[in-house]
Design a protein around this motif. Structure first.
Motif, PDB file in Angstrom:
ATOM      1  N   LYS A 101       4.434  -2.476  44.861  1.00 57.24           N
ATOM      2  CA  LYS A 101       4.001  -3.522  43.939  1.00 57.24           C
ATOM      3  C   LYS A 101       4.945  -4.709  43.993  1.00 57.24           C
ATOM      4  O   LYS A 101       6.097  -4.590  44.419  1.00 57.24           O
ATOM      5  N   THR A 132      11.917   9.887  44.288  1.00 54.38           N
ATOM      6  CA  THR A 132      12.638   9.598  43.049  1.00 54.38           C
ATOM      7  C   THR A 132      11.698   8.914  42.066  1.00 54.38           C
ATOM      8  O   THR A 132      10.712   8.303  42.469  1.00 54.38           O
ATOM      9  N   GLU A 137       8.657  -3.697  45.087  1.00 53.46           N
ATOM     10  CA  GLU A 137       8.897  -2.255  45.175  1.00 53.46           C
ATOM     11  C   GLU A 137       8.073  -1.720  46.332  1.00 53.46           C
ATOM     12  O   GLU A 137       6.880  -2.007  46.437  1.00 53.46           O
ATOM     13  N   PHE A 138       8.720  -0.935  47.189  1.00 48.75           N
ATOM     14  CA  PHE A 138       8.024  -0.360  48.334  1.00 48.75           C
ATOM     15  C   PHE A 138       7.566   1.058  48.023  1.00 48.75           C
ATOM     16  O   PHE A 138       7.966   1.650  47.018  1.00 48.75           O
ATOM     17  N   THR A 139       6.738   1.578  48.910  1.00 44.66           N
ATOM     18  CA  THR A 139       6.118   2.881  48.640  1.00 44.66           C
ATOM     19  C   THR A 139       7.131   4.025  48.597  1.00 44.66           C
ATOM     20  O   THR A 139       6.845   5.081  48.039  1.00 44.66           O
ATOM     21  N   ASP A 140       8.308   3.836  49.191  1.00 46.32           N
ATOM     22  CA  ASP A 140       9.318   4.908  49.156  1.00 46.32           C
ATOM     23  C   ASP A 140      10.191   4.836  47.906  1.00 46.32           C
ATOM     24  O   ASP A 140      11.107   5.638  47.750  1.00 46.32           O
ATOM     25  N   GLY A 141       9.943   3.858  47.045  1.00 44.67           N
ATOM     26  CA  GLY A 141      10.717   3.729  45.815  1.00 44.67           C
ATOM     27  C   GLY A 141      11.834   2.706  45.910  1.00 44.67           C
ATOM     28  O   GLY A 141      12.451   2.351  44.906  1.00 44.67           O
ATOM     29  N   SER A 142      12.097   2.212  47.116  1.00 43.33           N
ATOM     30  CA  SER A 142      13.131   1.191  47.286  1.00 43.33           C
ATOM     31  C   SER A 142      12.624  -0.146  46.750  1.00 43.33           C
ATOM     32  O   SER A 142      11.453  -0.482  46.886  1.00 43.33           O
ATOM     33  N   GLU A 156       9.189  -6.312  56.751  1.00 43.22           N
ATOM     34  CA  GLU A 156       8.593  -5.134  56.114  1.00 43.22           C
ATOM     35  C   GLU A 156       7.123  -5.010  56.520  1.00 43.22           C
ATOM     36  O   GLU A 156       6.481  -5.980  56.894  1.00 43.22           O
ATOM     37  N   ARG A 174       8.660   3.270  56.334  1.00 39.41           N
ATOM     38  CA  ARG A 174       9.080   3.791  55.040  1.00 39.41           C
ATOM     39  C   ARG A 174       8.141   4.926  54.665  1.00 39.41           C
ATOM     40  O   ARG A 174       6.972   4.910  55.043  1.00 39.41           O
ATOM     41  N   SER A 175       8.636   5.851  53.885  1.00 34.51           N
ATOM     42  CA  SER A 175       7.791   6.918  53.387  1.00 34.51           C
ATOM     43  C   SER A 175       6.780   6.356  52.380  1.00 34.51           C
ATOM     44  O   SER A 175       7.029   5.352  51.719  1.00 34.51           O
ATOM     45  N   THR A 176       5.651   7.014  52.267  1.00 30.79           N
ATOM     46  CA  THR A 176       4.653   6.563  51.293  1.00 30.79           C
ATOM     47  C   THR A 176       4.730   7.370  50.005  1.00 30.79           C
ATOM     48  O   THR A 176       3.990   7.106  49.064  1.00 30.79           O
ATOM     49  N   THR A 177       5.616   8.368  49.979  1.00 29.96           N
ATOM     50  CA  THR A 177       5.747   9.185  48.771  1.00 29.96           C
ATOM     51  C   THR A 177       7.202   9.173  48.327  1.00 29.96           C
ATOM     52  O   THR A 177       8.054   9.763  48.973  1.00 29.96           O
ATOM     53  N   PRO A 178       7.484   8.469  47.231  1.00 28.73           N
ATOM     54  CA  PRO A 178       8.872   8.388  46.786  1.00 28.73           C
ATOM     55  C   PRO A 178       9.406   9.757  46.366  1.00 28.73           C
ATOM     56  O   PRO A 178       8.676  10.600  45.840  1.00 28.73           O
ATOM     57  N   ALA A 197      10.301   5.956  39.739  1.00 23.20           N
ATOM     58  CA  ALA A 197      10.326   4.516  39.989  1.00 23.20           C
ATOM     59  C   ALA A 197      11.419   3.852  39.156  1.00 23.20           C
ATOM     60  O   ALA A 197      11.739   4.295  38.052  1.00 23.20           O
ATOM     61  N   ARG A 249       3.318  -0.870  53.279  1.00 23.08           N
ATOM     62  CA  ARG A 249       4.340  -0.134  52.540  1.00 23.08           C
ATOM     63  C   ARG A 249       4.766  -0.862  51.259  1.00 23.08           C
ATOM     64  O   ARG A 249       5.760  -0.501  50.634  1.00 23.08           O
ATOM     65  N   LEU A 281      16.700   8.746  48.615  1.00 24.54           N
ATOM     66  CA  LEU A 281      16.009   7.541  49.081  1.00 24.54           C
ATOM     67  C   LEU A 281      16.612   7.023  50.394  1.00 24.54           C
ATOM     68  O   LEU A 281      15.880   6.906  51.384  1.00 24.54           O
TER      69      LEU A 281
END
Lengths: 379, 379
Positions: B161, A276, B242-247, B154, A270-274, A278, B158, A259
């Motif tokens: 939720k 990791t 929660e952002f789209t990259d999982g952060s 931000e 930020r990336s749109t595809t995690p 959730a 991105r 991440l």
């Protein structure tokens, strides 16, 4: 970042962070291209990386005997400033990343930094180089990435303090009197993160947290007394920032270095595809926090004190610890000896103010010898 | 905000948020001036506020019999657009804040919103007015303030939720079959927040969390299925993104409304003097999270469903709940009756799409009557 393909150079490509960096990059072939990789060992891993990513440039120990006709050999410093390199990922251990990181920043290239020693040893030089060229210095360490994210959109003048979280490492629940007898194998069983051996031992001593405090001081331009450490067992809250109005912001996530690695590459996007799964707070149930027992972790205080003294003390600190941990992993000294050796080396060190890169390297070399001598005199 | 003194109008000055707003303002006499206050009751509190803050304008029920020669009487709508008002704080309950909030936004004045019903009833009208004039709509609710802070710097695209935290209210540990017998006094004992009676009951039913989900939908321009609720007993983590990259980013703080109130006034700056004691995570020890038991809290699902249907459903929802809670507090119905009455009113409601302010007010009035009729038919 633009719409083109970003050329990435990964120094230390065969280590834990290096391999994860290439792993992340391989998920985004339309966005990133591996332009260069470097390593000092791990011949087989390196060979497979060269065949898989077909980098234009490679850096490898001359004595390795490996030959790749498609790739040109270059030094890490050459790689750092090569026109095809848009971002330099420094994932080496120890001082190996120092000169290339400095070269990249001076050339105006962003540096994604996973190596702790680089900033600890030469924070003033690196931040000054970044300031002058306007290049960004992006943290990959989960703690610093967390603080970085919490500071987006915030005013630097309104930072109250940074709060770094520490899992407490492998021996956080062991009675202190038993630390004398722990083995390298026990030290390498980190409760929450999967990392290389040196950094895992440094997590058990909290030496790594001391380095991170010094790094944070440079990355976020704050005095050491505005940086705190809190114990957090689950490694879910990666770090926090308290602002002057009393509001606190935290960054959380599953403990997975992909991440922060990916964020250092995609920034400011930020990336749109995690990469990791959730974070599921309800499934976790609880997050625990506690004070750090400074008696259990003497290296934390030793490291922060070296950071406070400045000059070449932090370089001597990092080198002494690397030497001592090397001997601990080889079974030659006990776990508690690590702190004692580092402390003895620092006591003897004659620091230089506002050191040049050469003076920093000299302090590193002096401290390695001093640590070896301390070891020899103990036997 | 500029360097001058900011003129603040506080609608609902005698309620919990209104009093805390004046309390916060009184700590910054060089920065804020109370230009106007309004209240519908609490004569003694209002009188002392007028004498202490010497507002230019006041709004008070004509029948109160109070006279203040130094202050001019004005309607809340007049206050909202008065040239001396630089920011309007809407701390009324129910629909009283709707028309003045809309008037202020249309006049290009920032609105700090503590009233949940305003956005729930007329989210489309208010956000469109803010968009057209460029005025900012600033949340005071701790949950929305948390999300707001997490989103600074931000990219909206991105956001993965929003995760609203809910303490679970006064009856979170009570066996569900006992909810039938709880008293108003028990419902008013909130475990972590000190608030007014209506909102404290709404916390015990999680109705307030349903309103907050609908509010978040408007404040942050996201579909309802990107908004979740997680139980968090300690009310320290005020909400998360929660952002789209999982952060994931979270905002934390001691449960004290003065922090988000002050931030809504100083934005985009933060205050340099906290109004609250510092958050001490190590002293807290643990933060707990869990899933919401939807069976225990039927009003949460009812509220979110009304939000999903849109039109005048949310207005009817808010009015039906206000009526039912009023009767619960008066001892006329049981705690579990609140949800049943609201559900029955919504079943009968004939919603209007894209409603005007008048149609929203009409739906509110219809729902109050419908709730009363439902009550009468039950007796």
């Amino acid at each position: 970042m633009g719409r083109g393909v970003t050329g990435v150079a990964v120094l230390g490509s065969t280590g834990s962070i290096g391999r994860q960096t290439l792993d992340v990059i391989s998920s985004f072939p339309e966005r990133f291209r591996v332009v260069a990789i470097s390593a000092r060992s791990s011949r087989d891993v390196f060979s497979s990386q060269v065949h898989r990513f077909e980098p234009k440039l490679i850096s490898l120990d001359e004595r390795s005997g490996l030959h790749f006709p498609e790739a040109r050999r270059a030094s890490p410093e050459e790689i750092a400033v090569h026109p095809d390199v848009d971002i330099l990922v420094v994932a080496t251990t120890g001082k190996a990343g120092l000169a290339p990181a400095l070269a990249a920043l001076r050339a105006g290239k962003p540096v994604a930094l996973a190596n702790k020693e680089t900033l600890v040893m030469a924070g003033a030089l690196l931040t000054e180089a970044a300031r002058q060229s306007g290049a960004s210095l992006r943290p990959i360490d989960s703690e610093h990435s967390a603080i970085w994210q919490c500071l987006w959109g915030e005013d630097h003048a309104r930072i109250g303090k940074l709060i770094l979280t520490a899992s407490g490492g492998a021996f956080r629940d062991l009675p202190p009197e038993q630390l004398q007898h722990v083995t390298p194998g026990q030290a390498l069983a980190h409760p929450t993160w999967n990392m290389g051996p040196k950094i895992t031992v440094d997590s058990a001593t909290l030496f790594n947290k001391g380095l991170e405090v010094i790094e944070a001081r440079w990355l976020f331009d704050l005095p050491l007394d505005q940086i705190e450490v809190v114990q957090h067992r689950e490694s879910i809250v990666h770090s926090l920032v308290e602002f002057t109005d009393g509001s606190v912001k935290a960054q959380l996530g599953v403990p997975d270095m992909r991440l922060p690695i990916l964020l250092s590459l995609t920034y400011p996007d930020r990336s749109t595809t995690p990469q990791t799964p959730a974070l599921d707070l309800a499934a976790l149930g609880a997050l625990h926090f506690g004070r750090i027992d400074r008696d259990r972790y003497p290296l934390l205080g030793i490291a922060i004190e070296a950071g406070r003294r400045g000059g070449t003390y932090p370089a001597a600190l990092a080198a002494a610890d690397e030497t001592a941990v090397h001997h601990f992993l080889a079974g030659r000294i006990s776990f508690v000896d690590i702190a004692q050796i580092v402390e003895q080396v620092l006591e003897k060190h004659e620091s230089v103010s506002d050191p040049s890169l050469d003076q920093i390297i000299a302090a590193d070399e002096w401290a390695r010898k001093a640590a070896e001598e301390t070891l020899t005199s103990r036997v």
